[in-house]
Design a protein around this motif. Structure first.
Motif, PDB file in Angstrom:
ATOM      1  N   VAL A   1      -5.872   0.055 -16.555  1.00 17.54           N
ATOM      2  CA  VAL A   1      -4.846   1.008 -16.979  1.00 17.54           C
ATOM      3  C   VAL A   1      -5.476   2.384 -17.197  1.00 17.54           C
ATOM      4  O   VAL A   1      -6.583   2.506 -17.719  1.00 17.54           O
ATOM      5  CB  VAL A   1      -4.162   0.511 -18.272  1.00 17.54           C
ATOM      6  N   ASN A   2      -4.776   3.413 -16.755  1.00 21.27           N
ATOM      7  CA  ASN A   2      -5.157   4.826 -16.861  1.00 21.27           C
ATOM      8  C   ASN A   2      -6.133   5.277 -15.780  1.00 21.27           C
ATOM      9  O   ASN A   2      -6.524   6.452 -15.762  1.00 21.27           O
ATOM     10  CB  ASN A   2      -5.716   5.181 -18.242  1.00 21.27           C
ATOM     11  N   ASP A   3      -6.542   4.395 -14.877  1.00 18.68           N
ATOM     12  CA  ASP A   3      -7.333   4.829 -13.732  1.00 18.68           C
ATOM     13  C   ASP A   3      -6.488   5.742 -12.846  1.00 18.68           C
ATOM     14  O   ASP A   3      -5.276   5.534 -12.694  1.00 18.68           O
ATOM     15  CB  ASP A   3      -7.799   3.633 -12.903  1.00 18.68           C
ATOM     16  N   VAL A   4      -7.141   6.727 -12.248  1.00 20.53           N
ATOM     17  CA  VAL A   4      -6.466   7.617 -11.296  1.00 20.53           C
ATOM     18  C   VAL A   4      -6.812   7.144  -9.888  1.00 20.53           C
ATOM     19  O   VAL A   4      -7.989   6.953  -9.561  1.00 20.53           O
ATOM     20  CB  VAL A   4      -6.901   9.077 -11.505  1.00 20.53           C
ATOM     21  N   LEU A   5      -5.787   6.952  -9.081  1.00 17.91           N
ATOM     22  CA  LEU A   5      -5.949   6.385  -7.745  1.00 17.91           C
ATOM     23  C   LEU A   5      -5.378   7.307  -6.684  1.00 17.91           C
ATOM     24  O   LEU A   5      -4.499   8.124  -6.948  1.00 17.91           O
ATOM     25  CB  LEU A   5      -5.246   5.028  -7.639  1.00 17.91           C
ATOM     26  N   GLU A   6      -5.901   7.119  -5.475  1.00 13.24           N
ATOM     27  CA  GLU A   6      -5.231   7.642  -4.285  1.00 13.24           C
ATOM     28  C   GLU A   6      -5.001   6.445  -3.379  1.00 13.24           C
ATOM     29  O   GLU A   6      -5.954   5.809  -2.921  1.00 13.24           O
ATOM     30  CB  GLU A   6      -6.073   8.706  -3.590  1.00 13.24           C
ATOM     31  N   VAL A   7      -3.735   6.127  -3.161  1.00 16.29           N
ATOM     32  CA  VAL A   7      -3.357   4.905  -2.466  1.00 16.29           C
ATOM     33  C   VAL A   7      -2.784   5.254  -1.101  1.00 16.29           C
ATOM     34  O   VAL A   7      -1.906   6.113  -0.983  1.00 16.29           O
ATOM     35  CB  VAL A   7      -2.307   4.105  -3.278  1.00 16.29           C
ATOM     36  N   TYR A   8      -3.283   4.587  -0.072  1.00 15.40           N
ATOM     37  CA  TYR A   8      -2.718   4.665   1.265  1.00 15.40           C
ATOM     38  C   TYR A   8      -2.074   3.315   1.554  1.00 15.40           C
ATOM     39  O   TYR A   8      -2.735   2.273   1.446  1.00 15.40           O
ATOM     40  CB  TYR A   8      -3.794   4.954   2.315  1.00 15.40           C
ATOM     41  N   GLY A   9      -0.801   3.324   1.880  1.00 13.82           N
ATOM     42  CA  GLY A   9      -0.135   2.054   2.088  1.00 13.82           C
ATOM     43  C   GLY A   9       1.192   2.188   2.798  1.00 13.82           C
ATOM     44  O   GLY A   9       1.578   3.271   3.257  1.00 13.82           O
ATOM     45  N   ILE A  10       1.898   1.063   2.885  1.00 18.58           N
ATOM     46  CA  ILE A  10       3.177   0.972   3.593  1.00 18.58           C
ATOM     47  C   ILE A  10       4.315   1.146   2.590  1.00 18.58           C
ATOM     48  O   ILE A  10       4.384   0.459   1.573  1.00 18.58           O
ATOM     49  CB  ILE A  10       3.307  -0.386   4.310  1.00 18.58           C
ATOM     50  N   LEU A  11       5.196   2.083   2.890  1.00 20.37           N
ATOM     51  CA  LEU A  11       6.326   2.395   2.015  1.00 20.37           C
ATOM     52  C   LEU A  11       7.443   1.374   2.198  1.00 20.37           C
ATOM     53  O   LEU A  11       7.841   1.064   3.323  1.00 20.37           O
ATOM     54  CB  LEU A  11       6.848   3.798   2.336  1.00 20.37           C
ATOM     55  N   SER A  12       7.946   0.867   1.077  1.00 16.76           N
ATOM     56  CA  SER A  12       9.047  -0.096   1.102  1.00 16.76           C
ATOM     57  C   SER A  12      10.159   0.411   0.191  1.00 16.76           C
ATOM     58  O   SER A  12       9.944   0.604  -1.006  1.00 16.76           O
ATOM     59  CB  SER A  12       8.569  -1.478   0.637  1.00 16.76           C
ATOM     60  N   VAL A  13      11.340   0.622   0.788  1.00 22.66           N
ATOM     61  CA  VAL A  13      12.488   1.114   0.019  1.00 22.66           C
ATOM     62  C   VAL A  13      13.731   0.289   0.319  1.00 22.66           C
ATOM     63  O   VAL A  13      14.843   0.808   0.355  1.00 22.66           O
ATOM     64  CB  VAL A  13      12.758   2.609   0.315  1.00 22.66           C
ATOM     65  N   ASP A  14      13.548  -0.996   0.545  1.00 22.05           N
ATOM     66  CA  ASP A  14      14.676  -1.865   0.853  1.00 22.05           C
ATOM     67  C   ASP A  14      15.673  -1.845  -0.292  1.00 22.05           C
ATOM     68  O   ASP A  14      15.317  -2.137  -1.441  1.00 22.05           O
ATOM     69  CB  ASP A  14      14.175  -3.290   1.092  1.00 22.05           C
ATOM     70  N   PRO A  15      16.950  -1.512  -0.040  1.00 21.27           N
ATOM     71  CA  PRO A  15      17.947  -1.456  -1.118  1.00 21.27           C
ATOM     72  C   PRO A  15      18.116  -2.778  -1.858  1.00 21.27           C
ATOM     73  O   PRO A  15      18.531  -2.787  -3.017  1.00 21.27           O
ATOM     74  CB  PRO A  15      19.238  -1.073  -0.391  1.00 21.27           C
ATOM     75  N   ALA A  16      17.782  -3.905  -1.199  1.00 20.27           N
ATOM     76  CA  ALA A  16      17.922  -5.203  -1.866  1.00 20.27           C
ATOM     77  C   ALA A  16      17.041  -5.298  -3.096  1.00 20.27           C
ATOM     78  O   ALA A  16      17.340  -6.045  -4.033  1.00 20.27           O
ATOM     79  CB  ALA A  16      17.569  -6.325  -0.884  1.00 20.27           C
ATOM     80  N   LEU A  17      15.969  -4.507  -3.147  1.00 16.80           N
ATOM     81  CA  LEU A  17      15.048  -4.582  -4.283  1.00 16.80           C
ATOM     82  C   LEU A  17      15.705  -4.134  -5.578  1.00 16.80           C
ATOM     83  O   LEU A  17      15.293  -4.542  -6.657  1.00 16.80           O
ATOM     84  CB  LEU A  17      13.813  -3.724  -4.003  1.00 16.80           C
ATOM     85  N   GLY A  18      16.709  -3.269  -5.483  1.00 12.68           N
ATOM     86  CA  GLY A  18      17.328  -2.737  -6.686  1.00 12.68           C
ATOM     87  C   GLY A  18      18.544  -3.499  -7.155  1.00 12.68           C
ATOM     88  O   GLY A  18      19.071  -3.209  -8.221  1.00 12.68           O
ATOM     89  N   VAL A  19      18.998  -4.485  -6.373  1.00 13.28           N
ATOM     90  CA  VAL A  19      20.232  -5.177  -6.754  1.00 13.28           C
ATOM     91  C   VAL A  19      20.029  -6.653  -7.012  1.00 13.28           C
ATOM     92  O   VAL A  19      20.908  -7.309  -7.556  1.00 13.28           O
ATOM     93  CB  VAL A  19      21.308  -4.997  -5.651  1.00 13.28           C
ATOM     94  N   ILE A  20      18.894  -7.206  -6.670  1.00 13.89           N
ATOM     95  CA  ILE A  20      18.684  -8.642  -6.853  1.00 13.89           C
ATOM     96  C   ILE A  20      18.820  -9.045  -8.312  1.00 13.89           C
ATOM     97  O   ILE A  20      19.360 -10.085  -8.654  1.00 13.89           O
ATOM     98  CB  ILE A  20      17.304  -9.043  -6.299  1.00 13.89           C
ATOM     99  N   ASN A  21      18.342  -8.172  -9.195  1.00  9.80           N
ATOM    100  CA  ASN A  21      18.345  -8.519 -10.622  1.00  9.80           C
ATOM    101  C   ASN A  21      19.470  -7.872 -11.402  1.00  9.80           C
ATOM    102  O   ASN A  21      19.382  -7.728 -12.611  1.00  9.80           O
ATOM    103  CB  ASN A  21      16.997  -8.146 -11.237  1.00  9.80           C
ATOM    104  N   ASP A  22      20.548  -7.446 -10.744  1.00 12.53           N
ATOM    105  CA  ASP A  22      21.710  -6.959 -11.478  1.00 12.53           C
ATOM    106  C   ASP A  22      22.307  -8.102 -12.282  1.00 12.53           C
ATOM    107  O   ASP A  22      22.179  -9.283 -11.943  1.00 12.53           O
ATOM    108  CB  ASP A  22      22.766  -6.417 -10.515  1.00 12.53           C
ATOM    109  N   GLU A  23      22.989  -7.739 -13.359  1.00 10.86           N
ATOM    110  CA  GLU A  23      23.516  -8.771 -14.266  1.00 10.86           C
ATOM    111  C   GLU A  23      24.470  -9.714 -13.538  1.00 10.86           C
ATOM    112  O   GLU A  23      24.416 -10.914 -13.685  1.00 10.86           O
ATOM    113  CB  GLU A  23      24.245  -8.101 -15.429  1.00 10.86           C
ATOM    114  N   SER A  24      25.350  -9.167 -12.750  1.00 12.44           N
ATOM    115  CA  SER A  24      26.317 -10.017 -12.071  1.00 12.44           C
ATOM    116  C   SER A  24      26.950  -9.241 -10.943  1.00 12.44           C
ATOM    117  O   SER A  24      26.823  -8.032 -10.829  1.00 12.44           O
ATOM    118  CB  SER A  24      27.399 -10.485 -13.053  1.00 12.44           C
ATOM    119  N   THR A  25      27.634  -9.967 -10.077  1.00 12.26           N
ATOM    120  CA  THR A  25      28.399  -9.332  -9.020  1.00 12.26           C
ATOM    121  C   THR A  25      29.801  -9.086  -9.512  1.00 12.26           C
ATOM    122  O   THR A  25      30.151  -9.411 -10.626  1.00 12.26           O
ATOM    123  CB  THR A  25      28.411 -10.253  -7.782  1.00 12.26           C
ATOM    124  N   LYS A  26      30.599  -8.500  -8.674  1.00 14.62           N
ATOM    125  CA  LYS A  26      31.944  -8.123  -9.116  1.00 14.62           C
ATOM    126  C   LYS A  26      32.785  -9.333  -9.504  1.00 14.62           C
ATOM    127  O   LYS A  26      33.663  -9.220 -10.340  1.00 14.62           O
ATOM    128  CB  LYS A  26      32.643  -7.335  -8.007  1.00 14.62           C
TER     129      LYS A  26
END
Length: 624
Positions: free
Chosen positions: A235-260
C-alpha cells in the motif's frame, strides 16, 4: 471467478513485442513505447478503445484479497456441440456468445489466481508534472463509435444502455446459456472503491466517492489486476502500469441490489459477500475502469525529467552530464528561495536542505535522513503562506498544504481506517506517496478546544514527524505504515508540533502586495532554469552518500574538542543534527561524500541559526 476472451491473452504479447515494451522510460526523454501508449492520466476514458494497451501512473490506495478467474476454459456451441478452448487472462468476463455456453465441468478448465489493487492518481501531484507527462505523449485518443466489442457484437451505445438497465443483462445472460452459478462466479471478485459509493443510486456515478486522500483531487481511479509477483508491492507504492483496459458495462451491474422485477441476479448461496461489499467493490467501469497489468514498474519518483531509476548505464550517463551544472543551479535556486523568503538567505539555505532530505534508512525504529523544518516568524492572517505553498508546488513533484484551522483538526480524517462491513480501507489525509512535501500551516490555528478527533489528528502528525510512520486504524488494532514525507511547518511562534530544526524567518523586505510579489517572482524565472530546479531537487534525493574513515575520525575529534570547550552547549543530539545538516550540505553541492570543508559549513549554519533563535528569545522575552 472471472473468465476472458480467447483473443485477449493471445494478442497481448505480440502487441507488446511490436511496441518494445521491455524498454519503457529512459534518461531525459521518453522512448517510443512510452510516448505512443495512451495514458489514463491524460486521455479521457471514453476516448480509449476497450481491450487496448494503456498505461496508468498511480498509487496503491488499497489491496484486496486474491481472486480466482478462469485462466483456460471451453465454450460449447449449443446447436453443433462444437467446443472452443479459450484463455481468460487479461479479461474480466468470459466470452459467451448467443448460441454458446461455458463448459464449467470441462476437464480442460484451469482456475488461476490474480491480485487486485485499488489505485488512484498520485495524491498532490503538481500540475507541471501532469502537463509534462501529457506533452511528452504522442497518444491522442479520439472518441470512436465504430468500435464493436467482440464478445456479443454489440455497439458501445448498447453497452452503456446495459450499464444503466441491469435487467437487460439478466435477459441476455439467460438467452446466452450462462448459468446462475456462472453469473455468481463473475460476481465473486474482490473489487472496491471509495466510501460512500452507491449510497443512493447504484448507477449514479456522481454520488461515488473515489476514496482520494486529499480534498479536491481529480483524476481516474482504477482497479489494477496483477498476475505475478504481487507480493513485491505494498500500500502507498507508486506504480506505472502498462496493461489491457477493460470497461465492460457488465462489471458495474452484476452486484446491483436487484433487477426491476425485484429478483436478484446473484445466487445468495454461492455469493457470501455482504451487499455493502458488493456495492463498493463493483463501481461502474465508466468511472473506475479495470486495468490488467502486463508490465508494472515501481517508481522511486514521479519527476518526468528524470529517469525512473539510476541503476542502468544509460541513466547513470545522463546523470553524469547533469552533475557539472549542479553548483550553478544551486546558486540560482538559493537566490530564488531567498526572494521567496523575503530576502532571508539563512532561511533559504535551510529550506533548500529540507527539500532534498529523505529517509534513506531506518535503524531500529529511528528514521535516518528526515529533516522537518519549522519556519517560525511567518506573518499571521496573511496570504503569505498560501503564496509560499503555490511557489513550492512549482518546484516539487507532489505536495499538499494543510491549513491547521480548528475546524480542519476536529473534522478531517487524517488516519486511514478499515471498514470491515465493506471490506475496504477508507483513506485519510496522511495516506500519501513517498517524498510528498506536506506543508502544515499553523498560522491559521485559532483559539478553541480540540475534540477527540482533533487530539488524534495532532498525535498522528507528531508520529509522522518524529517516526515517519502513520498508524492505520484497523478497529481492533493499529498497524504501522512507514512513510517518507517531507514536513514543513509554518508558524508565527515556535510550532506546537515537534520538528528537527526551527528557523526563525527574518524578512529583509515587506512587499505591499504579497500576491503580486510572489507571482512576479515565479514569472521571472525562465522555463529552462525552472526545469533545472526541478531536476536538481529530485535528483539529490536519489543520490547515495557516504563518509570516509578519515573524515569520520576528524568529526569525532572535533566533537570531543567542542565538548571540552563547553560541555553543556553540545550534546549527542546536537552531533546527530550536525551530521544530518552536513550530509544535506554535501549533497546540495553535488558531493556524495563528506569533506572537512562541508563539515565546517554545516557547523557555521547551525551557529547562525541558533544565534538567531537566541536573539529572538531576548526580544520576545520567551521562546519564539
Amino acid at each position: 471467478m472471472r473468465g476472458g476472451a480467447g483473443r485477449g491473452g493471445s494478442e497481448v504479447k505480440p502487441a507488446l513485442r511490436r511496441h518494445g515494451a521491455a524498454r519503457v522510460r529512459t534518461s531525459q526523454g521518453c522512448c517510443a513505447v512510452y510516448t505512443i501508449v495512451p495514458s489514463l492520466n491524460d486521455v479521457p476514458l471514453h476516448y480509449l478503445k476497450p481491450n487496448s494497451l494503456v498505461k496508468f501512473r498511480c498509487m496503491i490506495q488499497d489491496m484486496f484479497d486474491p481472486e480466482f478467474y478462469m485462466g483456460i476454459y471451453e465454450t460449447v456451441e449449443t446447436s453443433a456441440k462444437s467446443r472452443v478452448l479459450r484463455f481468460g487472462k487479461y479479461k474480466d468476463v468470459a466470452e459467451c456468445g448467443l448460441q454458446q455456453e461455458v463448459a464449467l465441468n470441462s476437464a480442460k478448465c484451469v482456475t488461476l489466481e490474480r491480485q487486485t489493487f485499488y489505485c488512484i492518481p498520485v495524491p498532490g501531484e503538481s500540475e507541471w508534472v501532469k502537463e509534462a507527462y501529457a506533452s511528452a505523449s504522442q497518444a491522442r485518443g479520439n472518441p470512436s463509435t465504430s468500435y464493436t466489442p467482440s464478445r456479443h457484437k454489440r455497439s458501445y451505445e448498447e453497452d452503456e444502455d446495459m450499464e444503466m438497465h441491469p435487467h437487460k443483462l439478466k435477459e441476455q445472460c439467460s438467452g446466452a446459456g450462462c448459468s446462475g452459478s456462472q453469473a455468481c462466479g463473475d460476481a465473486k471478485r474482490l473489487e472496491k472503491e471509495a466510501p460512500g459509493a452507491h449510497q443512493n443510486l447504484p448507477n449514479c456515478t456522481t454520488s461515488i466517492d473515489l476514496n482520494f486522500p486529499l480534498p479536491g483531487e481529480k483524476g481516474p481511479a482504477c482497479l489494477v489486476k496483477i498476475y505475478e509477483d504481487w507480493d513485491n508491492f505494498k500500500v502507498n507504492d507508486v506504480l506505472e502500469v502498462y496493461g489491457i483496459l477493460s470497461v465492460d458495462p457488465a462489471l458495474g451491474v452484476i452486484n446491483d441490489e436487484s433487477t426491476k422485477d425485484g429478483s436478484s441476479i446473484l445466487d445468495p448461496i454461492e455469493c457470501m459477500d455482504t451487499m455493502e461489499e458488493q456495492r463498493v467493490h463493483s463501481p461502474p467501469p465508466s468511472l473506475v475502469p479495470r486495468l490488467h497489468a502486463i508490465v508494472t514498474l515501481k517508481l522511486q519518483h514521479v519527476n518526468p525529467f528524470l529517469p525512473t531509476t539510476l541503476k542502468d548505464k544509460e541513466s547513470k550517463d545522463s546523470i553524469t552530464n547533469i552533475l557539472p551544472d549542479l553548483s550553478t543551479v544551486r546558486a540560482e535556486l538559493l537566490g530564488f528561495l531567498t526572494h521567496m523568503l523575503l530576502g532571508d538567505g539563512l532561511a533559504a539555505e535551510y529550506l533548500l536542505l529540507h527539500f532534498i532530505s529523505t529517509v534513506y534508512s531506518r535503524r531500529d525504529i529511528l528514521p535516518l535522513g528526515k529533516f522537518t523544518v519549522n519556519l517560525s516568524g511567518c506573518p499571521r492572517n496573511n496570504s503569505y503562506t498560501k503564496c509560499l505553498h503555490r511557489t513550492i508546488q512549482q518546484l516539487v513533484p507532489s505536495s499538499y498544504c494543510l491549513p491547521m484551522t480548528l475546524n480542519n483538526m476536529n473534522t478531517l480524517q487524517f488516519i486511514p481506517h478499515k471498514d470491515y462491513t465493506a471490506n475496504r480501507l477508507v483513506t485519510g489525509v496522511l495516506q500519501l506517496a513517498s517524498n510528498t512535501s506536506l506543508m502544515l500551516d499553523e498560522t491559521l490555528l485559532e483559539q478553541g478546544q480540540l475534540d477527540a478527533t482533533g487530539v488524534r489528528n495532532v498525535t498522528a502528525l507528531g508520529n509522522l514527524i518524529t517516526w515517519q510512520k502513520v498508524d492505520y486504524d484497523f478497529n481492533y488494532h493499529q498497524m504501522e505504515f512507514p512513510c517518507n514525507i517531507n514536513v514543513l511547518i509554518t508558524s508565527e511562534g515556535r510550532s506546537l508540533l515537534p520538528s528537527d530544526c526551527q528557523v526563525h524567518l527574518q524578512p529583509q523586505m515587506i512587499p505591499a502586495n504579497i500576491d503580486e510579489y510572489m507571482t512576479n517572482l515565479q514569472t521571472a524565472v525562465v522555463p529552462s532554469m525552472l526545469k533545472k530546479f526541478r531536476i536538481y531537487l529530485s535528483l539529490l534525493k536519489l543520490m547515495d552518500y557516504s563518509i570516509s574513515d578519515d573524515v569520520t575520525k576528524a568529526v569525532e575529534e572535533d566533537f570531543v574538542e567542542m565538548r571540552k570547550s563547553d560541555p553543556r552547549s553540545i550534546t549527542a543530539e546536537d552531533l546527530h543534527q550536525l551530521l544530518v545538516v552536513a550530509r544535506l550540505v554535501s549533497l546540495s553541492a553535488g558531493h556524495v561524500t563528506l569533506s572537512r570543508e562541508r563539515w565546517q559549513r554545516a557547523k557555521q549554519l547551525e551557529v547562525l541559526r541558533k544565534s538567531r533563535l537566541q536573539q529572538q528569545t531576548h526580544v520576545n522575552g520567551n521562546e519564539p
